[in-house]
Write an enzyme that holds these catalytic residues in place. Structure first.
Site, PDB file in Angstrom:
ATOM      1  N   ARG A 283      -2.275  -8.715 -20.867  1.00  0.00           N
ATOM      2  CA  ARG A 283      -3.301  -8.494 -21.898  1.00  0.00           C
ATOM      3  C   ARG A 283      -2.835  -7.485 -22.949  1.00  0.00           C
ATOM      4  O   ARG A 283      -3.400  -7.400 -24.037  1.00  0.00           O
ATOM      5  CB  ARG A 283      -4.618  -8.056 -21.294  1.00  0.00           C
ATOM      6  CG  ARG A 283      -4.603  -6.694 -20.617  1.00  0.00           C
ATOM      7  CD  ARG A 283      -5.881  -6.456 -19.866  1.00  0.00           C
ATOM      8  NE  ARG A 283      -7.042  -6.511 -20.723  1.00  0.00           N
ATOM      9  CZ  ARG A 283      -7.442  -5.496 -21.504  1.00  0.00           C
ATOM     10  NH1 ARG A 283      -6.738  -4.370 -21.514  1.00  0.00           N
ATOM     11  NH2 ARG A 283      -8.504  -5.588 -22.270  1.00  0.00           N
TER      12      ARG A 283
ATOM     13  N   ASP B 111      -9.702   0.130 -24.816  1.00  0.00           N
ATOM     14  CA  ASP B 111     -10.229  -0.012 -23.446  1.00  0.00           C
ATOM     15  C   ASP B 111     -10.193   1.332 -22.727  1.00  0.00           C
ATOM     16  O   ASP B 111      -9.427   2.219 -23.086  1.00  0.00           O
ATOM     17  CB  ASP B 111      -9.367  -1.014 -22.655  1.00  0.00           C
ATOM     18  CG  ASP B 111      -9.672  -2.431 -23.085  1.00  0.00           C
ATOM     19  OD1 ASP B 111      -8.977  -3.338 -22.630  1.00  0.00           O
ATOM     20  OD2 ASP B 111     -10.604  -2.602 -23.906  1.00  0.00           O
TER      21      ASP B 111
ATOM     22  N   GLU C 220       2.224  -8.323   8.471  1.00  0.00           N
ATOM     23  CA  GLU C 220       2.345  -6.865   8.577  1.00  0.00           C
ATOM     24  C   GLU C 220       3.241  -6.292   7.480  1.00  0.00           C
ATOM     25  O   GLU C 220       3.331  -5.086   7.314  1.00  0.00           O
ATOM     26  CB  GLU C 220       2.932  -6.484   9.954  1.00  0.00           C
ATOM     27  CG  GLU C 220       2.022  -6.817  11.118  1.00  0.00           C
ATOM     28  CD  GLU C 220       0.647  -6.213  10.944  1.00  0.00           C
ATOM     29  OE1 GLU C 220      -0.329  -6.977  10.925  1.00  0.00           O
ATOM     30  OE2 GLU C 220       0.556  -4.981  10.789  1.00  0.00           O
TER      31      GLU C 220
ATOM     32  N   PRO D  55       0.811  -1.225   0.000  1.00  0.00           N
ATOM     33  CA  PRO D  55       0.000   0.000   0.000  1.00  0.00           C
ATOM     34  C   PRO D  55       0.840   1.268   0.000  1.00  0.00           C
ATOM     35  O   PRO D  55       0.366   2.346  -0.293  1.00  0.00           O
ATOM     36  CB  PRO D  55      -0.810  -0.109   1.303  1.00  0.00           C
ATOM     37  CG  PRO D  55      -0.701  -1.512   1.739  1.00  0.00           C
ATOM     38  CD  PRO D  55       0.589  -2.027   1.213  1.00  0.00           C
TER      39      PRO D  55
HETATM   40  N1  4FV Z   1      -2.967  -2.230  -1.542  1.00  0.00           N
HETATM   41  C1  4FV Z   1      -1.929  -2.997  -1.987  1.00  0.00           C
HETATM   42  N2  4FV Z   1      -1.318  -2.821  -3.190  1.00  0.00           N
HETATM   43  O1  4FV Z   1      -0.337  -3.731  -3.262  1.00  0.00           O
HETATM   44  N3  4FV Z   1      -0.280  -4.500  -2.148  1.00  0.00           N
HETATM   45  C2  4FV Z   1      -1.270  -4.059  -1.335  1.00  0.00           C
HETATM   46  C3  4FV Z   1      -1.579  -4.616   0.005  1.00  0.00           C
HETATM   47  O2  4FV Z   1      -2.583  -4.256   0.600  1.00  0.00           O
HETATM   48  N4  4FV Z   1      -0.705  -5.496   0.494  1.00  0.00           N
HETATM   49  C4  4FV Z   1      -0.901  -6.112   1.819  1.00  0.00           C
HETATM   50  C5  4FV Z   1      -0.477  -5.209   2.939  1.00  0.00           C
HETATM   51  C6  4FV Z   1      -0.042  -6.162   4.052  1.00  0.00           C
HETATM   52  C7  4FV Z   1       0.172  -7.501   3.432  1.00  0.00           C
HETATM   53  O3  4FV Z   1       1.499  -7.884   3.619  1.00  0.00           O
HETATM   54  C8  4FV Z   1      -0.099  -7.364   1.958  1.00  0.00           C
END
Ligand code: 4FV
Length: 245
Positions: A153, A168, A115, A88
């Protein structure tokens, strides 16, 4: 194009080889997928891949050593690939980013769990950090599959009609035009007459107007990003499209 995915849950990726565009691309050799499980690189009898965080707090952290070893093995197998961690905190991916990703020979995707990963991996082993959206998932496997689907794709031969990907949503910087198919009327709702006219120029103009209109209504931010020359390119593409039909 080759994807190496580092994941504690390789079974989740079976879905990619079952059906659809990605499965067809994999079976035709347009794309390749290899999975690496950090547990296979974890030392000792218990093959630990996670542990408690220093400083306390909830949850577990993925350990440096097994992930670093898995990344090194994937790099050795795919020397042209860069390493991208799905998280994230990464750069938010959009179609432009996917276009750039699809233009590379391959990627090593690290799917996190718990985590997250030991921060020192980001300093020593990871080239890029990507996010598919501002929300938290239970693992990086689905984000990795999202990236693979969106990129594969776009590869030549992956889609039935080469231009489909171009038309698209977001490919031209605009949202897609509306689509209709049989029957011509459903509960009083009729297919726009222009689409039944056989006039390809008028149809192309109508589709461009619809794309511009719905982008204005639903995503005006995309129009703000669009430069005048892009709009001209779109116009040229439509004209070319019209001449080609
Ligand atoms: N949004 C996202 N974009 O790419 N990855 C995520 C995501 O939420 N990853 C998780 C966070 C903790 C766990 O380790 C995996």
């Amino acid at each position: 194009m080759r994807f190496d995915v580092i994941t504690l849950f390789p079974e989740q990726f079976r879905i990619l080889s079952r059906e659809g565009v990605v499965a067809r691309a994999l079976s035709r050799g347009i794309a390749e997928l290899r999975l690496w499980n950090p547990r296979d690189f974890a030392p000792g009898p218990h093959r630990r891949v996670d542990d408690r965080p220093y400083g306390g707090g909830p949850g577990m952290v993925m350990l440096f050593e097994p992930l670093a070893a898995a990344i090194a093995a994937a790099r050795a197998a795919s020397p042209k690939s860069q390493v991208a961690y799905l998280s994230p905190q990464g750069t938010r991916l959009d179609q432009d980013a996917i276009n750039d990703i699809a233009a590379k020979p391959g990627w090593i995707l690290l799917a996190g769990r718990y985590e997250g990963i030991d921060e020192r991996l980001l300093e020593r082993c990871i080239d890029q950090e990507w996010s598919i959206g501002d929300y938290v998932l239970s693992g990086g496997e689905l984000p990795a599959m999202v990236v693979m689907d969106a990129a594969i794709r776009l590869l030549p031969g992956a889609l039935g009609h080469e231009r489909s990907a171009y038309e698209d949503s977001h490919m031209s910087g605009l949202l897609d035009c509306p689509h209709f198919s049989r029957p011509e009327e459903i509960d009083g709702l009729r297919v726009p007459k222009v689409l039944l006219s056989g006039d390809h120029g008028a149809i192309a103009r109508w589709r461009r107007q619809q794309a511009l209109g719905r982008t204005w209504l639903k995503r005006p931010d995309l129009l703000a990003k669009m430069t005048l020359d892009q709009a001209t390119t779109l116009d040229q593409a439509t004209t070319l499209d019209q001449e080609a039909r």
